[in-house]
Design a protein around this motif. Structure first.
Motif, mmCIF file in Angstrom:
data_model
loop_
_atom_site.group_PDB
_atom_site.id
_atom_site.type_symbol
_atom_site.label_atom_id
_atom_site.label_comp_id
_atom_site.label_asym_id
_atom_site.label_seq_id
_atom_site.Cartn_x
_atom_site.Cartn_y
_atom_site.Cartn_z
ATOM 1 N N ALA A 392 0.550 -2.021 -0.386
ATOM 2 C CA ALA A 392 -0.538 -0.024 0.313
ATOM 3 C C ALA A 392 0.532 1.603 -0.071
ATOM 4 C CB ALA A 392 -0.871 0.278 1.049
ATOM 5 N N VAL A 393 2.270 1.270 1.199
ATOM 6 C CA VAL A 393 2.861 2.692 1.008
ATOM 7 C C VAL A 393 2.856 2.940 -0.573
ATOM 8 C CG1 VAL A 393 3.906 3.501 2.133
ATOM 9 C CG2 VAL A 393 2.205 2.326 3.523
ATOM 10 N N SER A 394 4.220 1.323 -0.716
ATOM 11 C CA SER A 394 4.928 1.552 -1.743
ATOM 12 C C SER A 394 4.732 1.846 -2.889
ATOM 13 C CB SER A 394 5.730 0.527 -1.495
ATOM 14 O OG SER A 394 5.395 -1.083 -2.029
ATOM 15 N N ARG A 395 3.114 1.669 -3.383
ATOM 16 C CA ARG A 395 2.722 1.922 -4.424
ATOM 17 C C ARG A 395 2.546 3.835 -5.047
ATOM 18 N NH1 ARG A 395 4.239 -1.718 -6.721
ATOM 19 N NH2 ARG A 395 4.678 -1.837 -4.250
ATOM 20 N N ALA A 396 3.042 4.550 -3.998
ATOM 21 C CA ALA A 396 3.031 6.172 -3.137
ATOM 22 C C ALA A 396 4.218 6.757 -4.433
ATOM 23 C CB ALA A 396 1.950 6.264 -2.071
ATOM 24 N N LYS A 397 4.002 7.323 -4.874
ATOM 25 C CA LYS A 397 5.275 7.661 -5.918
ATOM 26 C C LYS A 397 5.669 9.445 -4.787
ATOM 27 C CE LYS A 397 5.877 7.930 -9.845
ATOM 28 N NZ LYS A 397 5.810 8.334 -11.506
ATOM 29 N N ASP A 398 4.767 10.258 -4.915
ATOM 30 C CA ASP A 398 4.962 11.312 -3.935
ATOM 31 C C ASP A 398 4.236 11.726 -3.089
ATOM 32 O OD1 ASP A 398 6.547 11.760 -6.828
ATOM 33 O OD2 ASP A 398 4.286 12.786 -7.401
ATOM 34 N N SER A 399 3.349 10.739 -2.943
ATOM 35 C CA SER A 399 2.495 11.379 -1.406
ATOM 36 C C SER A 399 2.048 9.728 -1.252
ATOM 37 C CB SER A 399 1.703 12.026 -1.454
ATOM 38 O OG SER A 399 1.357 12.705 -0.188
ATOM 39 N N PHE A 400 1.760 9.316 0.581
ATOM 40 C CA PHE A 400 0.665 8.468 0.449
ATOM 41 C C PHE A 400 0.101 9.063 2.147
ATOM 42 C CE2 PHE A 400 0.320 5.573 4.087
ATOM 43 C CZ PHE A 400 -0.196 4.847 3.762
ATOM 44 N N LEU A 401 -1.293 8.887 1.726
ATOM 45 C CA LEU A 401 -2.439 9.894 2.621
ATOM 46 C C LEU A 401 -2.854 8.561 3.610
ATOM 47 C CD1 LEU A 401 -3.490 12.715 0.771
ATOM 48 C CD2 LEU A 401 -1.295 12.591 2.203
ATOM 49 N N LEU A 402 -3.244 8.349 4.735
ATOM 50 C CA LEU A 402 -3.823 7.267 5.398
ATOM 51 C C LEU A 402 -5.332 8.483 6.369
ATOM 52 C CD1 LEU A 402 -3.454 4.470 7.627
ATOM 53 C CD2 LEU A 402 -4.658 6.456 8.724
ATOM 54 N N PHE A 403 -6.433 8.186 5.639
ATOM 55 C CA PHE A 403 -7.642 9.010 6.445
ATOM 56 C C PHE A 403 -8.625 7.497 7.190
ATOM 57 C CE2 PHE A 403 -8.864 12.068 3.682
ATOM 58 C CZ PHE A 403 -7.212 12.349 2.828
ATOM 59 N N GLY A 404 -7.906 7.491 8.863
ATOM 60 C CA GLY A 404 -8.452 6.507 9.454
ATOM 61 C C GLY A 404 -8.525 7.142 11.023
ATOM 62 N N ASP A 405 -8.657 6.620 11.512
ATOM 63 C CA ASP A 405 -9.013 6.290 13.521
ATOM 64 C C ASP A 405 -7.563 6.000 14.075
ATOM 65 O OD1 ASP A 405 -9.335 6.867 15.972
ATOM 66 O OD2 ASP A 405 -10.837 4.896 15.716
ATOM 67 N N MET A 406 -6.922 7.412 14.481
ATOM 68 C CA MET A 406 -5.657 7.540 14.663
ATOM 69 C C MET A 406 -5.735 7.034 15.964
ATOM 70 S SD MET A 406 -3.590 8.343 11.904
ATOM 71 C CE MET A 406 -1.985 8.138 13.117
ATOM 72 N N ASP A 407 -6.096 7.432 16.825
ATOM 73 C CA ASP A 407 -6.370 6.671 17.737
ATOM 74 C C ASP A 407 -6.722 5.273 18.391
ATOM 75 O OD1 ASP A 407 -7.062 9.437 18.914
ATOM 76 O OD2 ASP A 407 -8.686 9.359 20.157
ATOM 77 N N LEU A 408 -6.592 4.554 17.637
ATOM 78 C CA LEU A 408 -6.823 3.846 16.919
ATOM 79 C C LEU A 408 -4.860 2.873 16.752
ATOM 80 C CD1 LEU A 408 -7.676 0.132 17.136
ATOM 81 C CD2 LEU A 408 -8.500 0.849 14.920
#
Length: 611
Positions: A392-408
């Motif tokens: 998931a992370v290495s598919r991003a060339k310029d930017s990897f963005l996570l949208f989720g529950d950071m508390d968890l």
């Protein structure tokens, strides 16, 4: 001895003469005798090799024309499928293209021939016929699927990465062991060690892969820290700070980043996250998080022009891909994108939305990852193997963005893949994205009233009014806390007044956000300031708790009011010049009681013991 020396000198002279003759076709500007093989190889790449390729291509095209011309009945030949016909047919094809591309399911069929067997025919195959079998993405290939094709080639070049997505194994371990026992490959009793050895070799139907088998057979081991074989350690796709996570997660730090960090304008950053207080729900056997899906679609809709400006000449679908571990979430994201007028799909210019498996081998400048899990429902699926986050992370060339529950995410131990990702994302405060909070559809019922808060004035008025009318308790979660802000808005006196009439007030904040991660002296001073706030609030009868990393900004009261948003209640600036545009959703009614009880328990479970 003299004769032997003279003989060696003569041989050296003859070899040098042959060397000079061999490389005289190259545009050499120095003494040919001083040129190494590596020097000549580089020079040939930029001078004669392309011309040689063109000449070779035309030579074999001519040979093919002569072969076809010499065939008496081409149409009749096409209908034959015996070995004497099939072998020359493939030789002719290779004159036009020296490489054929097949799946493992198709290759045996293509190299199948028919032969006489008495009065009938039987199927045979062109064993050891292909000069070289090249296997790409071999880490995803099942041994039992690929085995037949290997028998059709003399040699094999196997390329892949066992740290990427594994094969999809359809055979359970206990069935695999039973089959091996039946074949007398492992003993009937006490077979655990024998089966483990086969698994390590990659030769099991339940856990095997062609790449693992190739690694174990390789005579080469270029990097002792990694698996056997030639390890390609130069990485040229991702920004350095993106691949740094993968390097830590899977490759023991041996990757060498070769893509220099290029600063991109907002909204694109190399690593970023947006905290979303959603809920993971399981329906029809699949997991989804509707608030994550809707927020991703809304964010893309709002920032699509910014993204295009950051990547001139590209359509949105060429810039963005959205990945998630779950097929149900994929469907939710596609639905939310369509409702926002976006175009998710597989066509040209459309936004790729899919599970991590669908993006294996692909890439996009910006990848958004939707983990789905929340405090309400966590699972181990993402952490079962580091390969999922690695892909998931290495598919991003310029930017990897996570949208989720950071508390968890932050509650996951740092030894786990998600825990490592949390540490990487939260290492820099600049990685946090800010975006409007959307409604949680699961909290909206016929018995629930929904209202919206905008800007700091509305938030302050709401909070002070809540202190005045609360009957039982008020819980405020503010990751950052500032005593001056609390006093400025009159919250301290309002809380004391509420306490005097029997209302219990609870305040939660985060330790790391308030003490920082700077030098020891700064952290110690900030910690003392936090303790001063603690003493002041507790002295007024307020239950004050310090948590380890809390991102949620929540207010709850009387088991029927739940407010969640982006506003830091006890730290946000009230100066018009510096105040951020904040928003919160207020849900009020008996149907939010379950959510309030859950949030209380979650907060209690993350309270740090006083130091």
């Amino acid at each position: 001895m003299v004769e032997r020396g003279e003989r060696l000198l003569q041989q050296e002279h003859e070899c040098l003469q042959k060397w000079v003759e061999a490389i005289e076709c190259l545009p050499i500007s120095t003494d040919p005798k001083e040129m190494s093989l590596a020097d000549c190889d580089r020079l040939a790449d930029t001078s004669i090799r392309f011309q040689i390729f063109l000449l070779t291509t035309h030579y074999w095209e001519g040979r093919w024309l002569l072969e076809i011309k010499g065939m008496p009945n081409f149409e009749a030949e096409k209908a034959k499928n015996g070995k004497i016909t099939i072998e020359p047919r493939w030789h002719r094809r290779m004159m036009l293209t020296p490489c054929g591309v097949f799946t493992f399911f198709m290759l045996p069929k293509e190299l199948k021939v028919r032969s006489h067997d008495g009065d009938s025919y039987r199927d045979e195959y062109l064993y050891n016929f292909a000069d070289l079998l090249i296997v790409d993405e071999a880490g995803q290939v099942l041994p039992e699927v690929a085995g037949a094709s290997f028998s059709l080639a003399k040699k094999a070049l196997v390329i892949g990465d066992t740290q990427q997505i594994e094969p999809i194994w359809a055979i359970p371990t206990h069935v695999d062991i039973g089959n091996l026992v039946s074949a007398e490959i492992v003993p009937e009793r006490d077979n655990e060690e024998s089966y483990r050895q086969l698994t390590d070799l990659g030769k099991t139907a339940a856990r095997g892969s062609v790449m693992r088998i190739a690694q174990m057979l390789s005579r080469y081991h270029y990097n002792s820290k990694m698996e056997r074989g030639m390890f390609l350690d130069e990485h040229r796709r991702c920004q350095d700070s993106i691949i740094a996570f993968c390097n830590q997660l899977c490759y023991g730090g041996v990757l060498t980043p070769k893509c220099s960090e290029e600063k991109k304008p907002f909204p694109v950053m190399a690593m970023g996250y947006l905290h979303i207080d959603g809920i993971c729900e399981k329906r029809n056997g699949g997991r989804h998080n509707l608030l994550e899906a809707e927020t991703i679609a809304a964010w893309l809709s709002k920032h699509q022009e910014d993204l295009k400006a950051s990547h001139p000449g590209k359509q949105l679908g060429e810039i963005i891909a959205v990945v998630t571990p779950f097929a149900a979430q994929k469907r939710a994201i596609i639905k939310a994108c369509k409702e926002r007028g976006l175009s998710p799909g597989e066509g040209k210019g459309m936004i790729t939305v899919g599970t991590v498996h669908s993006l294996q081998g692909a890439e996009r400048p910006v990848v958004i990852f939707s983990p789905v899990y929340s405090k309400h429902a966590d699972g181990i699926f993402i952490d079962q193997s580091p390969s999922m986050l690695n892909v998931a992370v290495s598919r991003a060339k310029d930017s990897f963005l996570l949208f989720g529950d950071m508390d968890l995410l932050e509650s996951i131990h740092e030894s786990k893949p998600r825990g490592k990702l949390a540490t990487h994302l939260l290492g820099d405060a600049k990685n946090e994205l800010f975006f409007e909070v959307l409604e949680r559809q699961d909290l909206i019922t016929e018995k629930t009233a929904l209202s919206h808060l905008h800007n700091f004035k509305e938030h302050d008025e709401f909070l002070l009014d809540l202190f005045a009318r609360a009957q039982s308790d008020v819980h405020i979660v503010s990751p950052w806390i500032n005593m001056q802000r609390i006093c400025e808005i009159g919250a301290l006196e309002a809380m004391k007044t509420a306490i005097n009439r029997g209302v219990k007030i609870y305040v939660y904040t985060d330790r790391m956000f308030n003490t920082g991660e700077g030098n020891a002296e700064d952290s110690a001073e900030k910690y003392q300031m936090l303790m001063a706030v603690s003493n002041e609030l507790r002295g007024g009868g307020i239950e004050f708790s310090i948590l380890q990393r809390v991102h949620s900004k929540i207010v709850m009261s009387d088991n029927d009011l739940y407010c969640s948003g982006s506003f830091n209640w006890f730290s946000a600036s009230r100066d018009e010049q510096y105040a951020n545009h904040e928003n919160s959703m207020v849900y009020q009614g008996p149907d939010v009681a379950k959510e309030i009880e859950f949030q209380k328990q979650s907060l209690q479970g993350r309270i740090l013991q006083p130091h």
